[in-house]
Design an enzyme around this catalytic site. Structure first.
Site, PDB file in Angstrom:
ATOM      1  N   GLU A 153     103.277  19.171  29.668  1.00 47.94           N
ATOM      2  CA  GLU A 153     101.999  19.327  30.373  1.00 47.94           C
ATOM      3  C   GLU A 153     102.056  20.424  31.451  1.00 47.94           C
ATOM      4  O   GLU A 153     101.819  20.174  32.637  1.00 47.94           O
ATOM      5  CB  GLU A 153     101.564  17.994  30.993  1.00 47.94           C
ATOM      6  CG  GLU A 153     101.229  16.931  29.973  1.00 47.94           C
ATOM      7  CD  GLU A 153     100.725  15.632  30.608  1.00 47.94           C
ATOM      8  OE1 GLU A 153     100.046  14.870  29.915  1.00 47.94           O
ATOM      9  OE2 GLU A 153     101.031  15.381  31.805  1.00 47.94           O
ATOM     10  N   GLU A 308     100.090  12.450  23.126  1.00 48.89           N
ATOM     11  CA  GLU A 308      99.989  11.307  24.034  1.00 48.89           C
ATOM     12  C   GLU A 308      98.580  10.726  24.011  1.00 48.89           C
ATOM     13  O   GLU A 308      97.591  11.460  24.051  1.00 48.89           O
ATOM     14  CB  GLU A 308     100.305  11.711  25.481  1.00 48.89           C
ATOM     15  CG  GLU A 308     101.740  12.037  25.783  1.00 48.89           C
ATOM     16  CD  GLU A 308     101.948  12.302  27.267  1.00 48.89           C
ATOM     17  OE1 GLU A 308     101.137  11.795  28.083  1.00 48.89           O
ATOM     18  OE2 GLU A 308     102.908  13.009  27.612  1.00 48.89           O
TER      19      GLU A 308
END
Length: 676
Positions: A153, A308
């Site tokens: 991320e 995710e």
């Protein structure tokens, strides 16, 4: 490259982040049992394990990772192995405090969370790349290794740094981009406010300034930070490609995430993966569907992996409600319907300690298979095993939406006519109108080949960079239909006004000139009236913005009803070559936008794959062999029914055959393939 066609894993991906370093090794064997029972075929490992893998600057400990990799291989579960560079160890902050990022006020961040690094830090890159090389050399031939996962991320918490290293690198970046100071001064318009530069070392970062910083400088700083983070990624990517050229490499993106120019990042990712966390009680996740389509568009329709999502609840909102029974499964299938070749979770086992201990997981704090969550996880995993036919199937779409990160950055800089004009909100309105009509959508760059689409939408295309005008004109000239909206065609790639009357680069295409625009105050409204365009007629409310339009060949579709421009055009249509260009000069209520889109779709010959009740989401994927798979997802709280086309259909999930009509229970999903 199709990552799902990788010879090691020719199935839809199913699994999650696995952090066994948080648990004693006796738990690992039970993890393997539960994973196999749930149909897990891949796990992401090592994402936040740098401190465990490297206890000091010159010492490494791979013994536990060796045992883990061997255990996964023995269990028939593949590894998405992370480079672990998302969270540097404490010893780095101690030895190299300059590796910690600095905020716009000059304050240095502390170690003790995650992502506490400056992407331009030489120490961060040196130690991180050393670790990556050791991981790659050690595990390059391991039978469990299926994919590389770089960092995690990027820019999630630190998207900007104002340290001395970034200042030096920004000057280097600018000199490479512009070549001379004369060119930079011209592009930034530095004669305004006496900002002219006579030396590269005079240029700083647009940090804490008394009032508005130079817009060109701000825009280039956003580009620079995206490029800096990408360069840090590429430092690891090149090592992995050198040692394991055949293995796919990626990092997990964050959907419609402003700090990174993800079209540029996608050029250096073998597969797009991203993380999705819609608020679970907010109704149909239209924005999640939109982001699935955007992520699929980053590599021109190549399927992506949802790296995710959460089984139940997150831990980081003000309040964190549960996903209701059946919702996790429904939203997972929404991912696949929009081009996902896998659904994964954060994380496998719910943590005992740390900042995310209340974040949901595939195995909850109960620790066994008796929880509701695990039963839903197991059901989904077993169903996905039947869906190998979907691997690498492409989503069908005849409509595209233009998306541009540079446009987003420029549009939302300060010192604008209205700070309430937000790029994503403008995109969402039109996407929602298409979503509710079950029309498939691709997202494309402004310079993309548009010829295959019957309709292209470009909401709030504030920036027209070189080549974009010609691309849009060629598309419409050749028979395409384009829709754009207010505050489009205003500036160039350096946020300088296109002179000659708004929107200067698009005036010829749109057949109009916007002489003035009037941003509305909060709560202020106007009205628009349409006498008849398709099924669209009547009066509608509008707000946010109103253009004063002078027609130059375009025909009015709707007119304003109030204020001094009552009766002047609000929405127009212009025939240009073989196609048509629409312009919407205000923000209308949802009913108008839906009706307008419906009429334009009808004119362009675009239809949904099936007539379905409201709340039923439809999508189509087509395999390389021509096989067509129709997804139907019922987001309603009650059962619904829809009529099927003539013929017999098989549901890939349940195996049952259907004909005539389709009944869907609440939260139910079918994937239909027509029988020959």
């Amino acid at each position: 490259m199709s990552v799902s066609k990788n010879v090691k894993l020719p199935h839809l991906f199913y699994g999650g982040d696995y952090n066994p370093e948080q648990w004693p090794e006796e738990v690992w064997k039970d993890d393997m049992r539960l994973m196999k029972k749930a149909g897990v075929n891949i796990v992401s490992i090592g994402i936040f394990s740098w401190a465990v893998l490297q206890p000091g600057p010159d010492s490494y400990d791979f013994a536990w990772m060796d045992r883990l990799m061997d255990l996964l291989a023995e269990s028939g579960i593949m590894a998405d192995l992370a480079t672990a560079t998302a969270s540097p160890p404490a010893w780095m902050a101690k030895l190299h405090s300059e590796s910690l990022p600095v905020d716009e006020n000059g304050a240095r961040y502390a170690q003790g969370s995650r992502q506490h690094y400056c992407p331009n830090s030489k120490a961060f890159r040196l130690y991180g790349q050393r670790l990556v090389r050791k991981l790659a050399e050690r595990y390059k031939d391991h039978p469990a290794l299926a994919m590389w996962h770089i960092n995690n991320e990027y820019a999630c918490h630190i998207s900007r740094c104002f340290c001395d290293e970034c200042t030096r690198e920004f000057r280097v970046w600018l000199e490479k981009r512009y070549g001379t100071l004369d060119e930079l001064n011209a592009r930034w318009g530095t004669n305004f406010w006496s900002q002219k530069y006579y030396g590269w070392d005079e240029i700083g970062l647009p940090g804490k300034t008394p009032t508005y910083a130079n817009p060109g400088q701000q825009l280039d700083y956003m580009r620079f930070m995206s490029d800096s983070l990408l360069d840090a990624y590429l430092g690891e990517y090149r090592i992995l490609k050198e040692i394991t050229p055949e293995l796919p490499i990626m990092t997990n993106l964050m959907g419609a995430f402003k700090p990174l120019d993800q079209f540029e990042w996608a050029k250096h990712m073998d597969v797009i993966t991203w993380d999705s966390y819609p608020e679970p009680t907010a109704g149909i996740p239209v924005f999640a569907a939109m982001q699935h389509d955007l992520m699929r568009g980053l590599k021109a329709g190549q399927p992506f992996i949802l790296m995710e999502q959460v089984t139940s609840q997150v831990n980081w909102r003000q309040q964190n409600p549960l996903k209701r029974p059946g919702v996790m499964r429904l939203w997972s299938y929404q991912t696949i319907a929009h081009g996902g070749d896998g659904v994964m979770f954060f994380q496998w086992r719910q943590s005992k300690a740390g900042a995310e201990k209340f974040h949901g997981a595939m195995v909850t704090h109960t620790g066994d298979e008796n929880s509701r969550i695990y039963r839903e996880v197991e059901q989904l995993g077993q169903e996905l095993r039947r869906l190998d036919a979907l691997v690498d199937a492409r989503v069908e779409a005849e409509v595209a939406i233009i998306f541009d990160w540079h446009n987003w950055w420029a549009l939302e800089l300060d010192s604008k006519p209205s700070r309430d004009v937000l790029y994503l909100e403008q995109i969402k309105q039109y996407y929602k109108a298409l979503f509710e009509r079950n029309v498939g959508v691709d997202f494309v760059r402004p310079d993309a080949d548009l010829s295959r689409y019957k309709l292209v939408l470009a909401p709030a295309l504030y920036m027209i960079a070189p080549g974009v005008q010609a691309n849009l004109e060629a598309y419409v000239q050749g028979g395409g239909t384009l829709l754009t909206t207010f505050f489009s065609g205003i500036v160039d790639e350096n946020d300088r006004i296109h002179l000659g009357g708004y929107p200067a680069p698009l005036r010829k295409l749109l057949g109009l000139c916007v002489e003035e625009f009037d941003p509305m105050l909060p709560g202020q409204t106007n009205g628009i009236s349409v006498s008849g365009f398709g099924d669209l007629r009547g009066e509608f409310a509008c707000n946010l913005w109103a253009d004063l339009i002078r027609l130059e060949g375009a025909q009015p579709i709707a007119a304003f009803t109030s204020d001094f421009f009552a009766g002047s055009p609000a929405v127009t249509r212009h025939t240009f070559g073989q196609g048509k260009a629409y312009y919407v000069g205000t923000q209308a209520e949802a009913g108008f936008t839906s009706g307008l889109i419906g009429a334009i779709l009808g004119e362009a010959g675009v239809q949904a794959p099936l007539e379905a009740p409201a709340g039923v989401e439809l999508s189509v994927r087509r395999g390389a062999d021509g096989a067509r798979y129709l997804f139907a997802l019922n987001h309603n709280a009650s059962a619904v029914q829809a009529e099927l086309p003539e013929g017999r259909f098989a549901d890939l999930i349940s195996g049952r055959e259907l004909a005539g009509s389709l009944e869907l229970a609440p939260n139910e999903v079918v994937i239909l393939q027509k029988r020959q």
